[in-house]
Design a protein around this motif. Sequence first.
Motif, PDB file in Angstrom:
ATOM      1  N   LYS A  92      29.980   0.552 -26.964  1.00  0.00           N
ATOM      2  CA  LYS A  92      29.392  -0.477 -26.096  1.00  0.00           C
ATOM      3  C   LYS A  92      28.613   0.138 -24.934  1.00  0.00           C
ATOM      4  CE  LYS A  92      33.373  -2.429 -25.326  1.00  0.00           C
ATOM      5  NZ  LYS A  92      34.355  -3.398 -24.776  1.00  0.00           N
ATOM      6  N   ASN A  93      28.406   1.457 -24.990  1.00  0.00           N
ATOM      7  CA  ASN A  93      27.762   2.142 -23.870  1.00  0.00           C
ATOM      8  C   ASN A  93      26.390   2.697 -24.269  1.00  0.00           C
ATOM      9  OD1 ASN A  93      30.164   1.859 -22.226  1.00  0.00           O
ATOM     10  ND2 ASN A  93      31.065   3.463 -23.496  1.00  0.00           N
ATOM     11  N   ASP A  94      25.495   2.837 -23.308  1.00  0.00           N
ATOM     12  CA  ASP A  94      24.203   3.492 -23.508  1.00  0.00           C
ATOM     13  C   ASP A  94      23.487   2.952 -24.747  1.00  0.00           C
ATOM     14  OD1 ASP A  94      22.067   5.132 -23.097  1.00  0.00           O
ATOM     15  OD2 ASP A  94      23.082   6.999 -23.605  1.00  0.00           O
ATOM     16  N   SER A  95      23.169   1.664 -24.728  1.00  0.00           N
ATOM     17  CA  SER A  95      22.492   0.996 -25.845  1.00  0.00           C
ATOM     18  C   SER A  95      23.306   1.069 -27.132  1.00  0.00           C
ATOM     19  CB  SER A  95      21.093   1.589 -26.066  1.00  0.00           C
ATOM     20  OG  SER A  95      20.291   1.462 -24.914  1.00  0.00           O
ATOM     21  N   SER A 102      27.816  14.359 -23.807  1.00  0.00           N
ATOM     22  CA  SER A 102      28.580  14.729 -22.616  1.00  0.00           C
ATOM     23  C   SER A 102      29.622  15.797 -22.923  1.00  0.00           C
ATOM     24  CB  SER A 102      29.277  13.498 -22.029  1.00  0.00           C
ATOM     25  OG  SER A 102      30.378  13.111 -22.826  1.00  0.00           O
ATOM     26  N   ALA A 103      30.011  16.513 -21.891  1.00  0.00           N
ATOM     27  CA  ALA A 103      31.037  17.552 -22.046  1.00  0.00           C
ATOM     28  C   ALA A 103      32.355  16.947 -22.495  1.00  0.00           C
ATOM     29  CB  ALA A 103      31.216  18.303 -20.724  1.00  0.00           C
ATOM     30  N   SER A 104      32.665  15.722 -22.028  1.00  0.00           N
ATOM     31  CA  SER A 104      33.938  15.108 -22.396  1.00  0.00           C
ATOM     32  C   SER A 104      33.974  14.740 -23.873  1.00  0.00           C
ATOM     33  CB  SER A 104      34.205  13.869 -21.532  1.00  0.00           C
ATOM     34  OG  SER A 104      33.178  12.908 -21.694  1.00  0.00           O
ATOM     35  N   GLY A 166      20.613  12.073 -38.862  1.00  0.00           N
ATOM     36  CA  GLY A 166      21.249  12.544 -37.639  1.00  0.00           C
ATOM     37  C   GLY A 166      20.695  13.873 -37.167  1.00  0.00           C
ATOM     38  N   VAL A 167      21.494  14.571 -36.358  1.00  0.00           N
ATOM     39  CA  VAL A 167      21.119  15.885 -35.830  1.00  0.00           C
ATOM     40  C   VAL A 167      22.338  16.794 -35.895  1.00  0.00           C
ATOM     41  CG1 VAL A 167      19.380  14.882 -34.268  1.00  0.00           C
ATOM     42  CG2 VAL A 167      21.699  15.333 -33.423  1.00  0.00           C
ATOM     43  N   ALA A 168      22.097  18.083 -35.780  1.00  0.00           N
ATOM     44  CA  ALA A 168      23.184  19.062 -35.825  1.00  0.00           C
ATOM     45  C   ALA A 168      24.173  18.826 -34.689  1.00  0.00           C
ATOM     46  CB  ALA A 168      22.610  20.473 -35.739  1.00  0.00           C
ATOM     47  N   ALA A 169      25.428  19.169 -34.927  1.00  0.00           N
ATOM     48  CA  ALA A 169      26.461  19.044 -33.901  1.00  0.00           C
ATOM     49  C   ALA A 169      26.105  19.910 -32.702  1.00  0.00           C
ATOM     50  CB  ALA A 169      27.810  19.467 -34.468  1.00  0.00           C
ATOM     51  N   GLY A 170      26.029  19.289 -31.526  1.00  0.00           N
ATOM     52  CA  GLY A 170      25.703  20.011 -30.306  1.00  0.00           C
ATOM     53  C   GLY A 170      24.238  19.978 -29.940  1.00  0.00           C
ATOM     54  N   CYS A 171      23.400  19.388 -30.780  1.00  0.00           N
ATOM     55  CA  CYS A 171      21.960  19.361 -30.497  1.00  0.00           C
ATOM     56  C   CYS A 171      21.649  18.659 -29.177  1.00  0.00           C
ATOM     57  CB  CYS A 171      21.231  18.668 -31.645  1.00  0.00           C
ATOM     58  SG  CYS A 171      19.427  18.613 -31.498  1.00  0.00           S
ATOM     59  N   LEU A 172      22.392  17.597 -28.863  1.00  0.00           N
ATOM     60  CA  LEU A 172      22.156  16.830 -27.634  1.00  0.00           C
ATOM     61  C   LEU A 172      23.056  17.262 -26.478  1.00  0.00           C
ATOM     62  CD1 LEU A 172      21.532  13.236 -29.002  1.00  0.00           C
ATOM     63  CD2 LEU A 172      20.157  14.337 -27.237  1.00  0.00           C
ATOM     64  N   ALA A 173      23.779  18.344 -26.646  1.00  0.00           N
ATOM     65  CA  ALA A 173      24.694  18.797 -25.588  1.00  0.00           C
ATOM     66  C   ALA A 173      23.963  18.943 -24.260  1.00  0.00           C
ATOM     67  CB  ALA A 173      25.329  20.122 -25.980  1.00  0.00           C
ATOM     68  N   GLY A 177      21.936  11.465 -21.662  1.00  0.00           N
ATOM     69  CA  GLY A 177      22.433  10.329 -22.434  1.00  0.00           C
ATOM     70  C   GLY A 177      22.230  10.574 -23.907  1.00  0.00           C
ATOM     71  N   SER A 178      22.644   9.595 -24.714  1.00  0.00           N
ATOM     72  CA  SER A 178      22.543   9.724 -26.166  1.00  0.00           C
ATOM     73  C   SER A 178      21.587   8.717 -26.787  1.00  0.00           C
ATOM     74  CB  SER A 178      23.923   9.550 -26.801  1.00  0.00           C
ATOM     75  OG  SER A 178      24.791  10.591 -26.424  1.00  0.00           O
ATOM     76  N   SER A 179      21.105   7.742 -26.009  1.00  0.00           N
ATOM     77  CA  SER A 179      20.216   6.736 -26.567  1.00  0.00           C
ATOM     78  C   SER A 179      18.764   7.215 -26.489  1.00  0.00           C
ATOM     79  CB  SER A 179      20.348   5.424 -25.794  1.00  0.00           C
ATOM     80  OG  SER A 179      19.636   5.483 -24.571  1.00  0.00           O
TER      81      SER A 179
END
Length: 298
Positions: A92-95, A102-104, A166-173, A177-179
Amino acid sequence: MVSSMFSTSFAAVISVLATAANAASLVAVPDFGSNPTGLEMNIYVPDTPAANPAVILALHGCLGNGPGYAQMTRYNELADQHGFITIFPSSKNDSNCWDVASASSLARDGQGDTTGLANMIAYTIQTHNADPAKIFVTGSSSGGMMTNVLSAMYPDIFSAASAYSGVAAGCLAGSPGSSPFSADPACADGQIIKSADQWVQQAKAMSPAGYDGAYPRFQTWHGTADSLVTYPNLGEQIKQWSGIHGVCFQRNNTDTPLSGYTQMTYGDGTAFVAYSAEGVGHVVPAQEDVDLKWFGLT
């Protein structure tokens, strides 16, 4: 004659109503354990589940939700046929995008989205006596990104995965945001280019400390005409997952599973395969029958 026809029709109506009353449905689960980011869980348990059923976690894309993704795909229909359980969570977050930045969320038990999703699996195993050796994950777009992340972070939970667009794990580290509206566009634009070793190291940094076990069997799909999460991201996933599994390219199988799709086989094809969909944009439609075969459910 009229009386006989009425009796037959009435019996047919009663039969339909009885079938509807017994039919399984997607059910909300308000409490499934720690849920630090407020995710929603919906679960589908067929009327006749298998003994120790398998579980498929199916992840929607941005702007979507679990019930909507359930309607877009055939996983619940197939669950009725094969007796496995499906989970359709909602962000329900960021679109409504999954947090793969995020690091978390990129730390195991880090109190991000990944924590809530892992707890949905734990709840389902305990509540429905599901088989912990038959836990699978799939998803489209943002859900495909999270499929990569969960497969890297919880290799001890998931046995196989199928990621769409999708994208590789960690690509958006480290992205804000993710949207598409909040994230650094470099990843989606295919500008994050790393070596296979670098991608493998990034994925394994998400895994349990000291983990030396198996990683999920992985298949990934991408359209050549994808202008939102561009086609170069397929190549980066290929580097990451062929590297994780230590397999090299062997052959292309054209027009597989559909005309215009090419299956790229690595090693003996049991640990990692990739699919290139010629002319397909965002997203590649789910190929549920192929997924079930990959998961070993058919």
